[in-house]
Design a protein around this motif. Structure first.
Motif, PDB file in Angstrom:
ATOM      1  N   GLY A  45     -20.777  16.712  20.242  1.00  0.00           N
ATOM      2  CA  GLY A  45     -19.843  16.713  19.127  1.00  0.00           C
ATOM      3  C   GLY A  45     -19.306  15.324  18.813  1.00  0.00           C
ATOM      4  O   GLY A  45     -19.175  14.942  17.652  1.00  0.00           O
ATOM      5  N   LEU A  85     -15.750  14.877   7.267  1.00  0.00           N
ATOM      6  CA  LEU A  85     -16.265  13.540   6.955  1.00  0.00           C
ATOM      7  C   LEU A  85     -17.419  13.608   5.960  1.00  0.00           C
ATOM      8  O   LEU A  85     -17.533  12.771   5.063  1.00  0.00           O
ATOM      9  CB  LEU A  85     -16.717  12.833   8.227  1.00  0.00           C
ATOM     10  CG  LEU A  85     -15.655  12.073   9.015  1.00  0.00           C
ATOM     11  CD1 LEU A  85     -16.249  11.525  10.302  1.00  0.00           C
ATOM     12  CD2 LEU A  85     -15.066  10.935   8.188  1.00  0.00           C
ATOM     13  N   GLU A  86     -18.267  14.611   6.118  1.00  0.00           N
ATOM     14  CA  GLU A  86     -19.381  14.781   5.183  1.00  0.00           C
ATOM     15  C   GLU A  86     -18.856  15.029   3.774  1.00  0.00           C
ATOM     16  O   GLU A  86     -19.379  14.480   2.793  1.00  0.00           O
ATOM     17  CB  GLU A  86     -20.276  15.939   5.635  1.00  0.00           C
ATOM     18  CG  GLU A  86     -21.053  15.659   6.918  1.00  0.00           C
ATOM     19  CD  GLU A  86     -21.797  16.881   7.431  1.00  0.00           C
ATOM     20  OE1 GLU A  86     -21.606  17.978   6.855  1.00  0.00           O
ATOM     21  OE2 GLU A  86     -22.574  16.742   8.401  1.00  0.00           O
ATOM     22  N   PHE A 145     -22.031  13.269  16.996  1.00  0.00           N
ATOM     23  CA  PHE A 145     -22.124  13.612  15.570  1.00  0.00           C
ATOM     24  C   PHE A 145     -20.948  13.027  14.794  1.00  0.00           C
ATOM     25  O   PHE A 145     -21.103  12.520  13.678  1.00  0.00           O
ATOM     26  CB  PHE A 145     -22.161  15.133  15.385  1.00  0.00           C
ATOM     27  CG  PHE A 145     -23.473  15.763  15.737  1.00  0.00           C
ATOM     28  CD1 PHE A 145     -24.682  15.144  15.406  1.00  0.00           C
ATOM     29  CD2 PHE A 145     -23.528  16.977  16.396  1.00  0.00           C
ATOM     30  CE1 PHE A 145     -25.905  15.719  15.728  1.00  0.00           C
ATOM     31  CE2 PHE A 145     -24.736  17.564  16.726  1.00  0.00           C
ATOM     32  CZ  PHE A 145     -25.928  16.931  16.383  1.00  0.00           C
ATOM     33  N   LEU A 146     -19.770  13.104  15.386  1.00  0.00           N
ATOM     34  CA  LEU A 146     -18.579  12.579  14.724  1.00  0.00           C
ATOM     35  C   LEU A 146     -18.672  11.061  14.571  1.00  0.00           C
ATOM     36  O   LEU A 146     -18.299  10.510  13.526  1.00  0.00           O
ATOM     37  CB  LEU A 146     -17.326  12.952  15.522  1.00  0.00           C
ATOM     38  CG  LEU A 146     -15.981  12.566  14.890  1.00  0.00           C
ATOM     39  CD1 LEU A 146     -15.826  13.245  13.532  1.00  0.00           C
ATOM     40  CD2 LEU A 146     -14.829  12.947  15.808  1.00  0.00           C
ATOM     41  N   THR A 171     -16.428  16.716  11.651  1.00  0.00           N
ATOM     42  CA  THR A 171     -17.672  16.145  11.134  1.00  0.00           C
ATOM     43  C   THR A 171     -17.947  16.647   9.726  1.00  0.00           C
ATOM     44  O   THR A 171     -18.347  15.876   8.845  1.00  0.00           O
ATOM     45  CB  THR A 171     -18.850  16.508  12.061  1.00  0.00           C
ATOM     46  OG1 THR A 171     -18.607  15.991  13.381  1.00  0.00           O
ATOM     47  CG2 THR A 171     -20.158  15.923  11.541  1.00  0.00           C
ATOM     48  N   SER A 172     -17.712  17.945   9.491  1.00  0.00           N
ATOM     49  CA  SER A 172     -17.899  18.511   8.150  1.00  0.00           C
ATOM     50  C   SER A 172     -16.929  17.890   7.155  1.00  0.00           C
ATOM     51  O   SER A 172     -17.280  17.645   5.992  1.00  0.00           O
ATOM     52  CB  SER A 172     -17.699  20.034   8.187  1.00  0.00           C
ATOM     53  OG  SER A 172     -18.679  20.660   8.988  1.00  0.00           O
ATOM     54  N   LEU A 194     -14.552  19.453  16.704  1.00  0.00           N
ATOM     55  CA  LEU A 194     -15.358  18.305  16.315  1.00  0.00           C
ATOM     56  C   LEU A 194     -16.323  18.659  15.194  1.00  0.00           C
ATOM     57  O   LEU A 194     -16.629  17.814  14.346  1.00  0.00           O
ATOM     58  CB  LEU A 194     -16.125  17.766  17.526  1.00  0.00           C
ATOM     59  CG  LEU A 194     -15.253  17.158  18.637  1.00  0.00           C
ATOM     60  CD1 LEU A 194     -16.121  16.775  19.842  1.00  0.00           C
ATOM     61  CD2 LEU A 194     -14.493  15.933  18.131  1.00  0.00           C
ATOM     62  N   SER A 195     -16.778  19.915  15.158  1.00  0.00           N
ATOM     63  CA  SER A 195     -17.679  20.336  14.082  1.00  0.00           C
ATOM     64  C   SER A 195     -16.946  20.329  12.744  1.00  0.00           C
ATOM     65  O   SER A 195     -17.506  19.908  11.721  1.00  0.00           O
ATOM     66  CB  SER A 195     -18.259  21.719  14.375  1.00  0.00           C
ATOM     67  OG  SER A 195     -17.223  22.683  14.503  1.00  0.00           O
ATOM     68  N   ARG A 233     -21.339   9.285  14.200  1.00  0.00           N
ATOM     69  CA  ARG A 233     -22.260   8.998  13.098  1.00  0.00           C
ATOM     70  C   ARG A 233     -21.565   9.212  11.751  1.00  0.00           C
ATOM     71  O   ARG A 233     -21.776   8.447  10.801  1.00  0.00           O
ATOM     72  CB  ARG A 233     -23.490   9.901  13.191  1.00  0.00           C
ATOM     73  CG  ARG A 233     -24.362   9.647  14.418  1.00  0.00           C
ATOM     74  CD  ARG A 233     -25.488  10.655  14.493  1.00  0.00           C
ATOM     75  NE  ARG A 233     -26.091  10.699  15.825  1.00  0.00           N
ATOM     76  CZ  ARG A 233     -26.977  11.604  16.207  1.00  0.00           C
ATOM     77  NH1 ARG A 233     -27.373  12.549  15.349  1.00  0.00           N
ATOM     78  NH2 ARG A 233     -27.470  11.574  17.435  1.00  0.00           N
ATOM     79  N   GLY A 234     -20.757  10.269  11.683  1.00  0.00           N
ATOM     80  CA  GLY A 234     -20.037  10.545  10.445  1.00  0.00           C
ATOM     81  C   GLY A 234     -19.050   9.441  10.099  1.00  0.00           C
ATOM     82  O   GLY A 234     -18.932   9.035   8.937  1.00  0.00           O
TER      83      GLY A 234
END
Length: 353
Positions: A305, A68-69, A308-309, A65-66, A61-62, A311-312
């Motif tokens: 996780g 998506l950023e 955060f995802l 998320t990265s 998931l990290s 939100r992304g």
């Protein structure tokens, strides 16, 4: 168009699309070359951030998320390029606008599908919390309830989300539009189309990885050929090979979910299920306590996780939506309100509803 579900074969084969963007003998002014090179160099750097790190798989998931950023940054960068080009919307070819608006609707649909899956997975946390609550006691009744919750979690996680399945159809449609129309008498137009092509390639690639992660199947991975004319081509190809290769390894190992944090929870759930079946006569008390502790930690990491995802995904949705609204607003100001624009406004209201 048939699309083979095999990593070694791309959905489509379109050769070098820039044979239509940059006709032989036609060069760009130095200022436009500098703008395009700067954009493509930034795109290359963002692609490099997607390389899997040691000890952290691509389907964590990290990492998602990265990714998506990076995708949000790329879409923001192309907006800056459009502003720097100072290309009035009135000079945009109608086909460019139609393709952009159609693709933006499809991306909004994909975002909604991803959001629904994250929400669904978060709902599974209720089962895990029931397990932890019931295992505070070692009574037969509580063990039975815990076992029921463990079964409920596994059934919930393994169920299919039809919206995710539809994503592959949408992504296939996006791939079909990657071949670009001939650009005549517009140096700025060629720069814009080439830049947007790069954004769309990376967007489809990342969204496909997400869809594969959520569907727990590597059979629908895509292998997109990057044109050598692009500065970002080598980085794109390298990242695609690494990411798709890692995904294939994950799924060939027989893992249930693919997503790292989900798989960690599933492993503990299996262990607890075996222990709980022993009932009050359980002999591995320390193993039970250790597994309960591990489940609390892993479920917490999963929840964080997923938050955060989520939100992304919402951030990317907003970037696509605001970009679309900005274009429609410029068309409206320019009194170029066509039937197509009105139809796209209607579609947007349906998607956002």
């Amino acid at each position: 168009m048939s699309r083979p579900q095999n990593l070694r074969k791309p959905f489509i084969s379109f050769g070098n699309p820039f044979r239509m963007i940059s006709p032989k003998g036609l060069s760009l002014p130095p200022k436009l070359v500098a703008l395009l090179d700067s954009f493509e160099e930034t795109l290359t750097e963002k692609l490099k951030t997607l390389k899997p790190r040691d000890g952290d798989g691509v389907l964590s998931l990290s990492w998602m998320t990265s990714a998506l950023e990076a995708l949000c940054a790329i879409h923001t960068e192309v907006k800056s390029l459009i502003a720097a080009l100072e290309l009035p919307v009135s000079d945009w070819d109608g086909k460019w606008i139609d393709v952009y608006l159609d693709n933006s609707v499809k991306l909004l649909d994909v975002c909604i599908a991803f959001s629904s899956e994250v929400s669904r997975l978060n709902q599974g946390n209720l089962f895990l919390q029931c397990v932890l609550h019931n295992l505070d006691s070692t009574s037969a009744v509580q063990f039975t309830k815990a076992q029921s919750s463990l079964d409920g979690w596994r059934q919930h996680v393994s169920s299919k989300n039809l919206r995710i399945e539809k994503c592959f159809t949408i992504l296939g449609q996006l791939i079909d539009t990657l071949d670009l129309p001939r650009i005549k008498n517009s140096s700025k137009g060629r720069v814009l189309m080439r830049a947007m092509y790069g954004v769309r390639m990376v967007t489809v690639f990342i969204c496909n990885v997400f869809a594969v992660a959520f569907s727990s199947s590597s059979q629908k991975l895509v292998d997109l050929p990057a044109p050598e004319a692009c500065l970002w081509a080598e980085a794109f190809t390298e990242v695609q090979v690494l990411v798709n290769g890692d995904i294939q390894k994950i799924h060939s190992s027989g893992k249930v979910t693919g997503v790292k944090e989900l798989e960690a929870v599933d492993t503990i759930v299996k262990r607890l299920h075996t222990l709980v079946q022993q009932g009050e006569d359980i002999v591995e008390v320390e193993a039970l306590r250790s597994s309960i502790k591990d489940l609390g930690k892993s479920s917490g990491e999963l929840t964080q996780g997923l938050d955060f995802l989520a939100r992304g995904i919402d951030g990317f949705f907003q970037i696509v939506l605001t970009g679309r609204d900005a274009l429609l607003g410029k068309l409206r100001v320019g009194n170029d309100v066509s039937n197509t624009m009105q139809q796209h406004n209607h579609v947007k209201r349906q998607v956002v509803r």
